[in-house]
Design a protein around this motif. Structure first.
Motif, short mmCIF file in Angstrom:
data_model
loop_
_atom_site.label_atom_id
_atom_site.label_comp_id
_atom_site.label_asym_id
_atom_site.label_seq_id
_atom_site.Cartn_x
_atom_site.Cartn_y
_atom_site.Cartn_z
N UNK A 66 28.08 34.04 40.60
CA UNK A 66 29.21 33.49 41.34
C UNK A 66 30.41 33.27 40.43
N UNK A 67 30.17 32.77 39.24
CA UNK A 67 31.27 32.54 38.31
C UNK A 67 31.95 33.85 37.93
N UNK A 68 31.13 34.88 37.73
CA UNK A 68 31.67 36.19 37.37
C UNK A 68 32.54 36.74 38.52
N UNK A 69 32.06 36.59 39.78
CA UNK A 69 32.82 37.08 40.94
C UNK A 69 34.13 36.33 41.09
N UNK A 70 34.12 35.02 40.87
CA UNK A 70 35.34 34.24 40.97
C UNK A 70 36.34 34.69 39.91
N UNK A 71 35.86 34.90 38.69
CA UNK A 71 36.75 35.35 37.62
C UNK A 71 37.33 36.73 37.91
N UNK A 72 36.50 37.63 38.45
CA UNK A 72 36.98 38.97 38.78
C UNK A 72 38.05 38.90 39.88
N UNK A 74 40.03 36.32 40.66
CA UNK A 74 41.24 35.74 40.11
C UNK A 74 42.01 36.74 39.26
N UNK A 75 41.27 37.56 38.52
CA UNK A 75 41.91 38.59 37.70
C UNK A 75 42.65 39.59 38.56
N UNK A 76 42.03 40.00 39.68
CA UNK A 76 42.68 40.95 40.59
C UNK A 76 43.94 40.33 41.21
N UNK A 77 43.86 39.05 41.61
CA UNK A 77 45.01 38.39 42.19
C UNK A 77 46.16 38.29 41.20
N UNK A 78 45.81 37.97 39.95
CA UNK A 78 46.85 37.90 38.91
C UNK A 78 47.51 39.25 38.70
N UNK A 79 46.69 40.31 38.76
CA UNK A 79 47.23 41.65 38.57
C UNK A 79 48.18 42.03 39.72
N UNK A 80 47.80 41.69 40.97
CA UNK A 80 48.65 41.99 42.13
C UNK A 80 49.95 41.20 42.06
N UNK A 81 49.85 39.93 41.66
CA UNK A 81 51.05 39.10 41.55
C UNK A 81 52.01 39.67 40.50
N UNK A 82 51.45 40.15 39.41
CA UNK A 82 52.28 40.77 38.38
C UNK A 82 52.96 42.03 38.88
N UNK A 83 52.24 42.82 39.67
CA UNK A 83 52.83 44.04 40.23
C UNK A 83 53.97 43.71 41.20
#
Length: 258
Positions: A66-72, A74-83
């Motif tokens: 679960x922790x790994x999925x949450x981190x993944x 969040x990483x995707x959301x950060x990448x979309x926000x940056x785009x």
């Protein structure tokens, strides 16, 4: 693992069997206890420990996943926000720096155009009014037109007056009446807007929908010789009920005044 599960269920079955057998069958149980609380507690814990450890291991694995999925995520959301931020910066660079000023200027120009259009509409309305009133003669504060060439029945007279920018005349007082009569031929009937089509004997102004305010009946009027006589006309300096069906001259009144 299967042997541990078998051992666990065997222990449980033995306790159930002891409970069902009663005191005479104590020797037939799997576990003969001298100190039941302590010995059975330790014995059961020893039997169940592998199962407890196995469950704890799976729980740890689930938490880690679960922790790994949450981190993944969040990483995707950060990448979309940056785009999105990068795209916004690119669009800003493409737009003129003085865009806000230009937009405000366009709004001001549009407002000025709207005002000019409104002024033109008022001018055209005034010109149209003046053209219509060329056929009307001013009497008091109102304008009237006496038709001396075309004859119409009741509904036809209403339509024709409307096409001229007016309505059938609604005479409000004796001074108006006398001024209009002065322009009429004495032996001809002219339609006005008074009628009792809705209820015989109750004369209504077509223009206002309310009871007519002025009458100047000829002697013996209103007198009904037939059922079609429900529309008032002016004839010979007075009013009488006349046919709504027959074609007659009529008097129009301008719909809007100065």
């Amino acid at each position: 693992m299967k042997s541990q599960a078998v051992l666990f269920f065997a222990i449980i079955a033995s306790f159930l069997y002891k409970s069902l057998a009663g005191p005479d069958d104590v020797s037939s149980t799997v576990c003969l206890l001298q100190d039941e609380p302590n010995q059975c507690g330790k014995f059961c814990l020893t039997a169940l420990k592998p199962l407890i450890d196995h469950i704890a291991l799976h729980q740890q694995q689930w938490n880690t996943r679960d922790a790994v999925m949450v981190n993944e995520t969040q990483t995707k959301l950060n990448r979309i926000e940056g785009q999105l931020d990068a795209l916004k910066d690119s669009l800003v660079k493409l737009l003129p720096k003085d865009l806000a000023t230009k937009l405000e200027t366009m709004k001001t120009q549009q407002s000025a155009l709207d005002n000019k259009l409104l002024d033109l509409q008022k001018t055209f309305s005034k010109i149209n009014r003046q053209m219509l009133l060329k056929n009307f003669n001013q009497i008091g504060n109102k304008h009237f037109y006496v038709e001396q060439y075309l004859k119409r029945n009741w509904t036809g007279a209403i339509t024709t007056c409307g096409q001229m920018g007016g309505q059938l005349a609604s005479i409000e007082n004796e001074s108006e009446f006398d001024a209009i009569v002065a322009k009429l031929k004495s032996d001809i009937s002219y339609r006005v807007d008074i009628n009792d089509l809705a209820e015989k004997g109750k004369f209504i102004s077509k223009n206002s929908g309310k009871p007519a305010v002025f009458f100047k009946w000829k002697r013996g009027e209103p007198r009904y010789d037939n059922e079609s006589q429900r529309c008032v006309t002016i004839n010979g300096g007075g009013m009488w009920v006349d046919s709504c069906k027959n074609d007659m001259y009529f008097i129009c009144e301008a719909s809007y005044e100065e």
